[in-house]
Scaffold this motif. Structure first.
Motif, PDB file in Angstrom:
ATOM      1  N   LEU A   1    -112.056 -59.472  -3.217  1.00 45.66           N
ATOM      2  CA  LEU A   1    -111.037 -58.562  -2.716  1.00 45.66           C
ATOM      3  C   LEU A   1    -109.769 -59.336  -2.362  1.00 45.66           C
TER       4      LEU A   1
ATOM      5  N   LEU B   1    -109.130 -54.975  -6.262  1.00 43.41           N
ATOM      6  CA  LEU B   1    -110.447 -55.450  -6.681  1.00 43.41           C
ATOM      7  C   LEU B   1    -110.684 -55.052  -8.129  1.00 43.41           C
TER       8      LEU B   1
ATOM      9  N   THR C   1    -117.542 -58.199  -6.657  1.00 44.43           N
ATOM     10  CA  THR C   1    -116.160 -58.564  -6.961  1.00 44.43           C
ATOM     11  C   THR C   1    -115.460 -59.080  -5.713  1.00 44.43           C
TER      12      THR C   1
END
Length: 296
Positions: free
Chosen positions: A77, A136, A75
């Protein structure tokens, strides 16, 4: 689902740069605190404030330079700007409380332990507030045992820094203390990062319309870094801060010894001056007068 964390995505660049900033902030802060404690003629509130802001900015820049290398592979940030600025304010405020406590209440062990514990808790709070700024596609979780260890390291580092500001005088000794302080602060940061795990949400690859983590962090780091450079200029142009009060005192003594000594004129009748003995000329005149009187 657990996320894959990489805390050193840029290799050793971010840890080394973070350590340098921690050392710089500690060195400037220690010299400013020493300046306020060793010279009674200095403007104590100003030097203590400069030392507190230097240490706080050094710790904060260390944290977020190290966070540039922090990534989660699954993912993207980003950082909440308001919470990130709050972490800087907390770092400066809490370090300032400890610094001013030592500066005005003295160097007793009780003051050191209380101020060190409070400052260390503030440093840890800065770290975890900064971590709370991360956005996130998941949740950050912490191992509380490692978190406790990181807080203990922060308290020990803060107490050692305050003790060094009181006990250490020479420039080279203070420089060594700042290097050790940098190790302690960086160690606290990476110990806290070792406690982190990421629990991802079902949907991966979270998207948003805002800026990336680097585009937020890099401009925000610019201000504290410029402040630390300006504080370094102040230190460089203050001989007592560079040399230390012991070395500065010895140089002043050598200059006074080399200067010509001018005796002040005598003040007749002063109660604090011993009567001077009569000169030989006066004695000979008095003897001559007595002889003349005997002849008559």
């Amino acid at each position: 689902m657990q996320g894959t964390i990489d805390g050193f995505s840029y290799g050793t660049v971010t840890p080394v740069a973070a350590y340098v900033m921690a050392c710089l902030g500690s060195a400037l802060g220690l010299r400013c605190i020493t300046r306020s404690l060793r010279n009674e003629k200095s403007w104590k509130p100003g030097w203590l404030a400069l030392g507190a802001v230097s240490i706080g900015c050094g710790i904060w820049t260390m944290h977020f330079i190290a966070m540039i290398g922090f990534q989660v592979e699954e993912t993207r940030l980003r950082y909440d700007v308001g919470v990130t600025i709050l972490s800087l304010a907390v770092a400066i405020l809490v370090v300032g409380l400890g610094v001013f406590a030592v500066g005005y209440r003295g160097a007793s062990w009780t003051t050191l332990f209380v101020a060190g514990a409070f400052t260390g808790l503030g440093v840890a709070a800065m770290h975890y507030i900064g971590m709370a700024a991360i956005r996130l596609n998941g949740d950050l979780r912490y191992d509380m045992g490692i978190v406790t260890l990181s807080v203990v390291i922060a308290i020990g580092a803060a107490t050692a820094a305050l003790w060094a500001a009181i006990a250490i005088r020479g420039f080279l000794t203070s420089l060594g203390a700042s290097l050790v302080m940098g190790i302690a602060v960086s160690g606290m940061h990476y110990t806290g990062m070792a406690a982190v795990s990421v629990n991802l949400n079902d949907a991966t690859g979270m998207s948003w319309s805002g800026d990336s983590a680097h585009s937020i962090l890099l401009p925000m780091l610019l201000g504290p870094c410029i402040f630390l450079l300006l504080a370094g200029v102040v230190v460089m142009f203050d001989p007592m801060l560079v040399l230390g009060d012991g070395d500065w005192g010895r140089q002043s003594a050598r200059r006074r010894a080399a200067a010509p000594v001018v005796e002040p004129p005598a003040r007749p009748g002063s109660l604090f001056e011993a009567p001077s003995a009569p000169s030989n000329t006066a004695g000979r005149a008095a003897d001559g007068e007595t002889s003349a009187q005997r002849r008559w």
